[in-house]
Design a protein around this motif. Sequence first.
Motif, PDB file in Angstrom:
ATOM      1  N   LEU A  18       0.736  -1.219   0.370  1.00 16.66           N
ATOM      2  CA  LEU A  18      -0.259   0.017  -0.060  1.00 16.66           C
ATOM      3  C   LEU A  18       0.492   1.326   0.288  1.00 16.66           C
ATOM      4  N   SER A  19       2.202   1.450   0.710  1.00 18.85           N
ATOM      5  CA  SER A  19       2.778   2.550   0.957  1.00 18.85           C
ATOM      6  C   SER A  19       3.717   2.278  -0.437  1.00 18.85           C
ATOM      7  N   GLU A  20       3.668   1.427  -0.771  1.00 26.67           N
ATOM      8  CA  GLU A  20       4.990   1.695  -3.026  1.00 26.67           C
ATOM      9  C   GLU A  20       3.356   2.007  -3.878  1.00 26.67           C
ATOM     10  N   ALA A  21       2.683   1.356  -3.579  1.00 22.28           N
ATOM     11  CA  ALA A  21       1.457   2.628  -4.174  1.00 22.28           C
ATOM     12  C   ALA A  21       1.156   3.773  -4.322  1.00 22.28           C
ATOM     13  N   GLN A  22       1.158   4.512  -2.571  1.00 23.16           N
ATOM     14  CA  GLN A  22       0.682   6.096  -2.665  1.00 23.16           C
ATOM     15  C   GLN A  22       2.539   5.979  -2.815  1.00 23.16           C
ATOM     16  N   ARG A  23       3.509   5.741  -3.443  1.00 26.74           N
ATOM     17  CA  ARG A  23       4.721   6.650  -3.679  1.00 26.74           C
ATOM     18  C   ARG A  23       4.789   6.029  -5.020  1.00 26.74           C
ATOM     19  N   HIS A  24       3.669   5.368  -5.970  1.00 32.92           N
ATOM     20  CA  HIS A  24       3.922   5.717  -7.476  1.00 32.92           C
ATOM     21  C   HIS A  24       2.671   6.581  -7.945  1.00 32.92           C
ATOM     22  N   ALA A  68       3.820  10.037  -7.411  1.00 26.79           N
ATOM     23  CA  ALA A  68       4.357  10.165  -8.659  1.00 26.79           C
ATOM     24  C   ALA A  68       3.636   9.947 -10.113  1.00 26.79           C
ATOM     25  N   ASN A  69       3.156   9.533 -10.328  1.00 24.16           N
ATOM     26  CA  ASN A  69       1.994   9.195 -11.672  1.00 24.16           C
ATOM     27  C   ASN A  69       2.439   8.589 -12.433  1.00 24.16           C
ATOM     28  N   LEU A  70       2.809   7.504 -11.754  1.00 22.56           N
ATOM     29  CA  LEU A  70       3.894   6.679 -12.089  1.00 22.56           C
ATOM     30  C   LEU A  70       2.820   5.281 -12.582  1.00 22.56           C
ATOM     31  N   ASN A  71       2.123   5.467 -14.077  1.00 24.53           N
ATOM     32  CA  ASN A  71       1.497   4.015 -14.522  1.00 24.53           C
ATOM     33  C   ASN A  71       0.403   4.253 -13.474  1.00 24.53           C
ATOM     34  N   PRO A  72      -0.460   4.349 -13.126  1.00 29.10           N
ATOM     35  CA  PRO A  72      -1.426   4.752 -12.448  1.00 29.10           C
ATOM     36  C   PRO A  72      -1.596   3.337 -12.777  1.00 29.10           C
ATOM     37  N   GLU A  73      -2.542   2.540 -14.123  1.00 29.62           N
ATOM     38  CA  GLU A  73      -3.298   1.576 -13.721  1.00 29.62           C
ATOM     39  C   GLU A  73      -2.541   0.221 -13.515  1.00 29.62           C
ATOM     40  N   LEU A  74      -0.896   0.200 -14.342  1.00 28.98           N
ATOM     41  CA  LEU A  74      -0.295  -0.603 -13.486  1.00 28.98           C
ATOM     42  C   LEU A  74      -0.149  -0.940 -12.377  1.00 28.98           C
ATOM     43  N   THR A  75       0.071   0.446 -11.777  1.00 27.97           N
ATOM     44  CA  THR A  75       0.175   0.061  -9.850  1.00 27.97           C
ATOM     45  C   THR A  75      -0.097  -0.457  -9.843  1.00 27.97           C
ATOM     46  N   LEU A  76      -2.171   0.024  -9.383  1.00 25.99           N
ATOM     47  CA  LEU A  76      -3.036  -0.234  -8.917  1.00 25.99           C
ATOM     48  C   LEU A  76      -2.949  -1.866  -8.863  1.00 25.99           C
ATOM     49  N   ASP A  77      -3.042  -2.281 -10.272  1.00 28.08           N
ATOM     50  CA  ASP A  77      -3.205  -3.971 -11.162  1.00 28.08           C
ATOM     51  C   ASP A  77      -2.573  -5.138  -9.735  1.00 28.08           C
TER      52      ASP A  77
END
Length: 341
Positions: free
Chosen positions: A315-321, A324-333
């Motif tokens: 969850l913390s890693e997803a927040q950081r990504h 930083a707008n690092l590919n939101p779709e892939l981050t949530l996948d």
Amino acid sequence: MNKEATTQAPTPLFFRDILGQERVLGYLKAAFSRGRLAHAYLFLGPEGVGKESVARALAAALNCADLREDGDACGVCPSCKRLAAGTHPDFQLIFPTSEGRFPQIKIEQIREFRRLTAYPPVAGGWRVALLKPAEALNDAAANSLLKTLEEPPPQHLLILTAGVEADLFPTVVSRCQKLAFTPLPYPLITAELQRRGLSPSQAALLAALSGGSLGRALALEPEDLLRQRQQVLTDLESLSRGNATTALDWAQGLAKARAETDTFLVLTQLWFRDLLLLSCGAPERLLAHQDRVAELQAEAASNHREAWLAKLAALSEAQRHLRANLNPELTLDLLGFRLKV
């Protein structure tokens, strides 16, 4: 209690009404009583922790006609009443007025402030200007402000507020005395929310989500949070029982509701945090989800600490990504798969 009743409580105007920040208040009161106030202060800290309230309380004390023995404004003299009504001629609020994605404090506003400093305070006390947020100063406005900071007129006090000094012009920072405001303690926010009419469970949840900011807690809607919390628990149950398609569908749905993504992440973190606390024998009063203690205790009995820690890390890693707008779709996948395990 509804949100309107919570957020429309009056803004603290006197030192005695301000929650926390004892170190800052003690310093300012001592400097005031000794006649050693700086000509300009930079109040640093998160939003909603009392920076503006302290500025107004200091302005009230400086202009009060009948100070209390503790150095606080009386609240009943003409000056205090005008300040409370927002009509005091010697209190000036400078804030962004321009429209757009990044509102700015412009040079025309600083020039008007500087024009006023050429004259003594109208009521014969102190003229106090509160500039918020200082991050909104554009280049021209900041350069114009420097002239006043370098040659401060008597009986004038300038207070700037900001989150962190790294976002400000170094030349402005160097000419102000810095005071750091800290996040408010969780129990203090909880108690204040209950005083304003929230139930213990609502107050605990909002305080946990506030990040130490009473202002942020007051802006949250309890009913919406409870609805979102229930959706979080439903999603976690669905992910744990589902397959890869379930995780991908969940991620796609959350990606389309980006406005609620941050709240989902924080609520989920708080759920696993509560599980870890209970599994380690922490008292129930420390839990954010105090209205779901029985459910938490049942799940905590499984003692899956390693799994909960791994999910918290995800969850913390997803927040950081996402920030930083690092590919939101892939981050949530990826997050869906990691929460599924």
